[in-house]
Design an enzyme around this catalytic site. Structure first.
Site, PDB file in Angstrom:
ATOM      1  N   CYS A 122      35.413  77.325  63.291  1.00 38.52           N
ATOM      2  CA  CYS A 122      35.460  76.511  64.533  1.00 38.52           C
ATOM      3  C   CYS A 122      34.854  77.823  65.599  1.00 38.52           C
ATOM      4  CB  CYS A 122      36.538  75.875  64.907  1.00 38.52           C
ATOM      5  SG  CYS A 122      37.331  74.939  63.833  1.00 38.52           S
ATOM      6  N   ARG A 125      29.839  78.728  62.647  1.00 34.65           N
ATOM      7  CA  ARG A 125      31.342  78.826  62.678  1.00 34.65           C
ATOM      8  C   ARG A 125      31.903  77.290  61.948  1.00 34.65           C
ATOM      9  NH1 ARG A 125      33.439  83.351  65.106  1.00 34.65           N
ATOM     10  NH2 ARG A 125      35.662  82.476  64.811  1.00 34.65           N
ATOM     11  N   TRP A 153      34.962  72.945  61.945  1.00 33.36           N
ATOM     12  CA  TRP A 153      35.016  72.881  60.611  1.00 33.36           C
ATOM     13  C   TRP A 153      36.386  72.325  60.365  1.00 33.36           C
ATOM     14  CZ3 TRP A 153      37.730  75.279  56.775  1.00 33.36           C
ATOM     15  CH2 TRP A 153      37.332  75.166  55.294  1.00 33.36           C
ATOM     16  N   ASN A 164      40.948  77.072  67.564  1.00 33.88           N
ATOM     17  CA  ASN A 164      40.347  77.538  66.158  1.00 33.88           C
ATOM     18  C   ASN A 164      41.497  78.146  65.621  1.00 33.88           C
ATOM     19  OD1 ASN A 164      38.277  80.611  65.704  1.00 33.88           O
ATOM     20  ND2 ASN A 164      39.153  79.025  64.462  1.00 33.88           N
ATOM     21  N   GLY A 165      41.746  77.593  64.323  1.00 35.31           N
ATOM     22  CA  GLY A 165      42.951  78.161  63.546  1.00 35.31           C
ATOM     23  C   GLY A 165      43.611  77.053  62.722  1.00 35.31           C
ATOM     24  N   GLU A 169      26.516  86.952  42.215  1.00 40.04           N
ATOM     25  CA  GLU A 169      25.920  86.578  43.739  1.00 40.04           C
ATOM     26  C   GLU A 169      24.844  85.759  43.582  1.00 40.04           C
ATOM     27  OE1 GLU A 169      26.851  86.853  46.721  1.00 40.04           O
ATOM     28  OE2 GLU A 169      25.218  86.865  47.935  1.00 40.04           O
ATOM     29  N   LYS A 226      24.966  82.156  45.569  1.00 43.99           N
ATOM     30  CA  LYS A 226      23.820  81.656  46.593  1.00 43.99           C
ATOM     31  C   LYS A 226      23.292  80.500  46.261  1.00 43.99           C
ATOM     32  CE  LYS A 226      24.375  83.766  48.791  1.00 43.99           C
ATOM     33  NZ  LYS A 226      25.065  84.684  49.837  1.00 43.99           N
ATOM     34  N   GLU A 269      25.791  77.476  46.734  1.00 41.38           N
ATOM     35  CA  GLU A 269      26.267  77.058  47.812  1.00 41.38           C
ATOM     36  C   GLU A 269      24.901  76.385  49.020  1.00 41.38           C
ATOM     37  OE1 GLU A 269      27.463  80.429  50.726  1.00 41.38           O
ATOM     38  OE2 GLU A 269      26.075  81.564  49.568  1.00 41.38           O
ATOM     39  N   HIS A 271      30.806  83.419  23.784  1.00 39.06           N
ATOM     40  CA  HIS A 271      32.484  83.175  23.568  1.00 39.06           C
ATOM     41  C   HIS A 271      32.832  81.863  24.040  1.00 39.06           C
ATOM     42  CE1 HIS A 271      32.249  87.140  21.777  1.00 39.06           C
ATOM     43  NE2 HIS A 271      31.908  87.744  22.692  1.00 39.06           N
ATOM     44  N   LYS A 290      30.422  79.827  58.350  1.00 41.76           N
ATOM     45  CA  LYS A 290      30.800  81.287  58.239  1.00 41.76           C
ATOM     46  C   LYS A 290      31.888  81.760  59.163  1.00 41.76           C
ATOM     47  CE  LYS A 290      26.654  84.642  58.526  1.00 41.76           C
ATOM     48  NZ  LYS A 290      26.260  84.437  57.260  1.00 41.76           N
TER      49      LYS A 290
HETATM   50  C1  F6R Z   1      28.429  83.314  51.245  1.00 43.85           C
HETATM   51  C2  F6R Z   1      29.207  84.110  52.214  1.00 43.85           C
HETATM   52  C3  F6R Z   1      30.624  84.100  51.968  1.00 43.85           C
HETATM   53  C4  F6R Z   1      31.285  85.366  52.751  1.00 43.85           C
HETATM   54  C5  F6R Z   1      32.795  85.261  52.818  1.00 43.85           C
HETATM   55  C6  F6R Z   1      33.432  86.490  53.381  1.00 43.85           C
HETATM   56  O1  F6R Z   1      26.984  83.515  51.466  1.00 43.85           O
HETATM   57  O2  F6R Z   1      28.790  84.634  53.191  1.00 43.85           O
HETATM   58  O3  F6R Z   1      30.900  84.197  50.696  1.00 43.85           O
HETATM   59  O4  F6R Z   1      30.734  86.456  52.145  1.00 43.85           O
HETATM   60  O5  F6R Z   1      33.325  84.111  53.448  1.00 43.85           O
HETATM   61  O6  F6R Z   1      33.094  86.545  54.731  1.00 43.85           O
HETATM   62  P1  F6R Z   1      32.991  87.972  55.410  1.00 43.85           P
HETATM   63  O7  F6R Z   1      32.071  88.964  54.894  1.00 43.85           O
HETATM   64  O8  F6R Z   1      32.704  87.557  56.888  1.00 43.85           O
HETATM   65  O9  F6R Z   1      34.332  88.476  55.138  1.00 43.85           O
END
Ligand code: F6R
Length: 593
Positions: free
Chosen positions: A2, A27, A74, A100-101, A470, A474, A477, A493, A588
């Protein structure tokens, strides 16, 4: 999670709020809303709906006001509906808030104080507005807010306005970030400095459990006992062009292409000539520790897994990597002299903050590696190092991940016997990424041909296994293809049972020692119908390999090898027509645990 923006001053509040929310949309973006004071009607009007800030922008384009607060959501409590979108109001509508929270004890507060109240939404937030109104019936508004704040458990960044006083915005926070920006023009209060670019000259970063009373020419800061505190101003130093797409179709593509520049910037920021400027106290503290514990979430945790190899192979320092949300409540047995590295692009991840608060209780030494040097995790750790990736707008992290790995490599290198020239080798990596990105059309064609199934796998060994995790994250997501990253030797396995005709299996091969083993594992899946894709380096290539990258110094290979996986994810999402920069259900900066 948020984003919130409030403004009071001489400019058009709606303009500043909507522009700010657009920049904070990373966010959360399932709904957006704002309230602004309507001078003609002498009341705050509320606009909110599901969907993006662009919808809010359209519906409010005629609105003029000097004060208001806004929110991009969010969802945590309550479905994505217009009623659950912020702002929320008290029972008579007098107090209007954005949040936010998560208010963890909202149900208990309802049961204890608000038995007769009727709620319009399913959110945890609405309870805050109701409580303030209740207390304000027999005390001043400031005291009503402070009394409410003392009852709240959980995380919150809150903005509050009062229908009876359109000359004031109240703000308070515990855990999620909240910044107060000022200029001659007015006061802006927001979750991220990005919303202050071009609006405020200076800003104050609010500490937890502090309370702000803002008027157009005045900001007062208090603790929860209503004692005045001093504001610490710093300059707003954000280049707004970095928050724009430029010639790229998507932020993710722009950020992937910025990676060579990010690596070069890191070299220039961390070196004067051949001398690194990493704090010698930090290096001494790590040297004297018995073991490094890396804590992080998601992509940052994957950078930590690569960091483990850097520290162990280059510096001979043992490392454990832990998922922050697990570590926070199930701390393993530690060595007697541990050192903690917290990796977080945003510096605000709640799971990591929970870890840091515990570590501080034990007085353990901590370093935060982050892209936001003013963030909570950076301010609260003993040491901090910036990754200099610049604003990352796409929700899927790319350039921050590479930057995290580069900074971890530099620390490990400084602790090592320095048997190679890391500046030169990182520069070669940057060049190799540029060479690869010069013509991505073969990757696009490959993705369109192969990634047509619902499931996919990435495999690798050693560092390539960490990259496989990773690469898989990617792809899933942003393209919503169910993808798993696996240790190449582990598939047989059990998981090999999932391989069907046409299942894509991508192998990452950057380590010579394991080249043949991983290829054997690929044969195993191919003979069960899988379509294999090999990403490797020039010196390890074999006839028929799909993506061949320039050779780079082996330990730094992860910084290069990950780039094709980013492009695979990008093209897979593009091919499916998904919103690449804002994938479903995500946001994010995850400021809730
Ligand atoms: C995926 C991604 C997330 C962040 C995770 C941690 O592309 O960006 O998996 O890496 O939410 O976020 P930070 O790095 O801000 O602590």
């Amino acid at each position: 999670m948020c984003g919130i923006v409030g403004y009071i001053g001489r400019s058009n509040a709606r303009e500043i709020i909507v522009t700010g929310l657009e920049r904070l949309e990373y966010r959360g973006y399932d709904s957006a809303g704002l309230t602004v004071f309507n001078d003609k009607k002498n009341t705050f009007d509320i606009f909110k709906d599901i969907g993006r800030v662009s919808i809010l922008k359209e519906t409010t384009k005629q609105v003029l006001s000097r004060v208001g607060i806004g929110h991009t959501r969010w969802a945590t409590h309550g479905k994505v509906t217009a009623l659950n979108a912020h702002p929320h109001t008290s029972s008579s509508g007098r107090f209007i808030i954005v949040h936010n929270g998560v208010i963890e004890n909202f149900q208990q507060l309802k049961d204890q104080y608000l038995k007769l109240a009727s709620f319009k939404s399913d959110t945890d937030t609405e309870v805050v507005a109701h409580l303030i109104e209740g207390f304000a019936s027999y005390m001043t508004v400031e005291n009503a807010i402070l009394t409410t704040l003392k009852l709240l458990h959980g995380s919150y960044a809150l903005l509050i306005v009062d229908q009876q006083d359109p000359d004031t915005i109240y703000a308070a926070k515990n855990k999620p970030p909240l910044l107060v920006g000022v200029s001659e023009d007015g006061v802006t209060i927001t979750s991220d400095v990005l919303a202050l670019a071009g609006v405020s000259k200076n800003y104050h970063v609010m500490e937890d459990k502090t309370f702000v009373v803002a008027k157009k020419d005045e900001v007062k800061l208090y603790n929860y006992d209503h004692e005045a505190l001093e504001l610490n101003w710093q300059k707003v130093n954000v280049d707004v062009t970095q928050t724009e797409k430029g010639n790229f179709d998507h932020f993710m593509l722009k950020e992937i292409n910025e990676q060579p520049g990010v690596i070069r910037r890191i070299i220039s920021e961390y070196f004067t000539g051949y001398k690194s400027n990493i704090d010698s106290r930090l290096l001494k503290t790590i040297k004297e520790s018995e073991r490094i514990y890396i804590l992080a979430a998601g992509t940052s945790m994957h950078a930590g897994l690569i960091g483990k190899y850097f520290f162990e192979k280059l510096a001979g320092k043992p490392v454990e990597v832990h998922i922050a949300s697990e570590f926070a409540y199930h701390m393993p047995l530690l060595v007697s002299k541990p050192f903690f590295i917290l990796i977080s692009q945003s510096g605000e991840t709640a799971d990591l903050r929970a870890c840091l608060l515990k570590l501080k209780q034990f007085k353990y030494q901590t370093l935060t590696v982050t892209n936001v040097i003013t963030s909570t995790l950076a301010r609260e750790a003993d040491f901090k190092l910036e990754i200099f990736a610049g604003p990352e707008i796409a929700v899927a992290s790319t350039k921050a991940y590479i930057a995290q790995m580069a900074v971890l490599a530099l620390i490990a290198y400084e602790l090592s016997a320095k048997l190679f020239d890391i500046k030169m080798e990182l520069a070669k990596v940057a060049q190799a990424i540029e060479n690869f990105l010069f013509d991505p059309t073969p990757i696009k064609a490959l993705v369109e041909k192969v990634f047509i199934k619902e499931h996919a796998f990435y495999i690798g060994r050693g560092m390539d296994y960490a990259l496989a995790l990773e690469g898989a994250l990617k792809l899933k997501e942003i393209s919503y293809i169910h993808t798993e990253g696996f240790a190449a030797g582990e598939l047989k396995h059990g998981t090999i049972a999932l391989i069907e005709e046409g299942t894509p299996v991508v192998a990452i091969i950057s380590e010579e020692e394991m080249n043949m083993n991983t290829r054997s594992n690929l044969h195993e899946v191919k003979s069960r119908g899988a379509v294999s894709i090999i990403i490797t380096m020039d010196s390890l290539k074999q006839k028929g390999d799909d993506i061949i990258l320039d050779d780079v110094y082996p330990i730094l290979a992860p910084l290069l090898m990950i780039v094709p996986t980013q492009m695979i994810a990008y093209f897979a999402a593009l091919d499916r027509g998904y919103d690449i920069d804002k994938p479903r259900n995500l946001a994010k900066s995850v400021t809730v645990e």
